[in-house]
Each structure stands twice: as structure tokens, then as C-alpha cells.
Design a protein around this motif. Structure first.
Motif, PDB file in Angstrom:
ATOM      1  N   PRO A 139       0.839  -1.201   0.000  1.00  0.00           N
ATOM      2  CA  PRO A 139       0.000   0.000   0.000  1.00  0.00           C
ATOM      3  C   PRO A 139       0.872   1.248   0.000  1.00  0.00           C
ATOM      4  N   VAL A 140       0.463   2.254  -0.767  1.00  0.00           N
ATOM      5  CA  VAL A 140       1.169   3.531  -0.779  1.00  0.00           C
ATOM      6  C   VAL A 140       0.139   4.654  -0.708  1.00  0.00           C
ATOM      7  N   PRO A 141       0.487   5.746  -0.054  1.00  0.00           N
ATOM      8  CA  PRO A 141      -0.429   6.876  -0.003  1.00  0.00           C
ATOM      9  C   PRO A 141      -0.577   7.506  -1.393  1.00  0.00           C
ATOM     10  N   ILE A 177       5.294   8.032  -8.057  1.00  0.00           N
ATOM     11  CA  ILE A 177       5.718   6.823  -8.769  1.00  0.00           C
ATOM     12  C   ILE A 177       5.359   6.940 -10.243  1.00  0.00           C
ATOM     13  N   HIS A 178       4.144   7.345 -10.535  1.00  0.00           N
ATOM     14  CA  HIS A 178       3.712   7.441 -11.928  1.00  0.00           C
ATOM     15  C   HIS A 178       4.445   8.562 -12.678  1.00  0.00           C
ATOM     16  N   GLU A 179       4.781   9.631 -11.972  1.00  0.00           N
ATOM     17  CA  GLU A 179       5.589  10.688 -12.594  1.00  0.00           C
ATOM     18  C   GLU A 179       6.969  10.161 -12.953  1.00  0.00           C
ATOM     19  N   ARG A 180       7.566   9.402 -12.047  1.00  0.00           N
ATOM     20  CA  ARG A 180       8.900   8.843 -12.294  1.00  0.00           C
ATOM     21  C   ARG A 180       8.853   7.856 -13.455  1.00  0.00           C
ATOM     22  N   ILE A 181       7.824   7.043 -13.500  1.00  0.00           N
ATOM     23  CA  ILE A 181       7.685   6.081 -14.592  1.00  0.00           C
ATOM     24  C   ILE A 181       7.633   6.827 -15.922  1.00  0.00           C
ATOM     25  N   ALA A 182       6.836   7.893 -15.967  1.00  0.00           N
ATOM     26  CA  ALA A 182       6.669   8.649 -17.207  1.00  0.00           C
ATOM     27  C   ALA A 182       7.952   9.367 -17.627  1.00  0.00           C
ATOM     28  N   THR A 183       8.699   9.893 -16.666  1.00  0.00           N
ATOM     29  CA  THR A 183       9.870  10.696 -17.013  1.00  0.00           C
ATOM     30  C   THR A 183      11.160   9.891 -17.114  1.00  0.00           C
ATOM     31  N   GLN A 184      11.199   8.691 -16.549  1.00  0.00           N
ATOM     32  CA  GLN A 184      12.437   7.903 -16.544  1.00  0.00           C
ATOM     33  C   GLN A 184      12.426   6.751 -17.543  1.00  0.00           C
ATOM     34  N   GLY A 185      11.361   6.627 -18.318  1.00  0.00           N
ATOM     35  CA  GLY A 185      11.327   5.611 -19.367  1.00  0.00           C
ATOM     36  C   GLY A 185      10.908   4.227 -18.929  1.00  0.00           C
TER      37      GLY A 185
END
Length: 89
Positions: free
Chosen positions: A10-12, A19-27
Motif C-alpha cells: 500500500p502507498v499513499p 511513482i507514476h511521474e517517475r515512470i513517465a519521465t524515466q522511461g
């Protein structure tokens, strides 16, 4: 192939957004891919810390030798040949 385990954590909401921002910006393509990359980086960091601790212990014991460019070249040559060089451990 080794058995793969599925973990659920679980994450707040704010962390989920991050997490989703990092996924989008880090490939990364998935959360799983991102988390595995974080775990690999942590494993590498832990291995580096363990190596540094061993090196510090050797220095504190006085169990070390000068490393010259020639030493590194002999070591590279040995690695290329797949053999152990006498006196180099």
C-alpha cells in the motif's frame, strides 16, 4: 527461470502520483519495472557499502599494497585471459 513472487504494497496517494511521474519521465513502462530498478540500485549500493567496509578493515589492519598502473594492467590481462594472477587476489 526462477520463480517470480508477486508483492503488493500500500502507498499513499501522493506517493502513487510520484511513482507514476517517475515512470513517465524515466522511461519505465510499469510500476513493477520501476520498483525492480529501485531494488537493483539498492542491491548495488549495499554491495558497494560491503566492499568499502572490507577495504577499510584491510587498511586498518595494514593489510594492503600500493596499486600501480602496472598492477591494473596485469589484472585486466588476467581477467581477459580468465586466469588468476599470482600475488593478486
Amino acid at each position: 527461470m526462477p520463480e517470480t513472487k508477486i508483492l503488493s504494497i500500500p502507498v499513499p496517494p501522493a506517493m502513487e502520483v510520484f511513482i507514476h511521474e517517475r515512470i513517465a519521465t524515466q522511461g519505465f513502462h510499469t510500476v513493477s519495472e520501476y520498483v525492480r530498478a529501485l531494488i537493483r540500485a539498492d542491491q548495488q549500493r549495499a554491495a558497494r557499502e560491503q566492499l568499502e567496509a572490507k577495504l577499510l578493515e584491510a587498511v586498518e589492519r595494514g593489510d594492503y599494497r600500493e596499486v600501480t598502473p602496472e598492477f591494473w594492467q596485469r589484472l585486466r590481462n588476467a581477467i581477459d585471459r580468465g586466469i588468476h594472477v599470482q600475488g593478486e587476489s
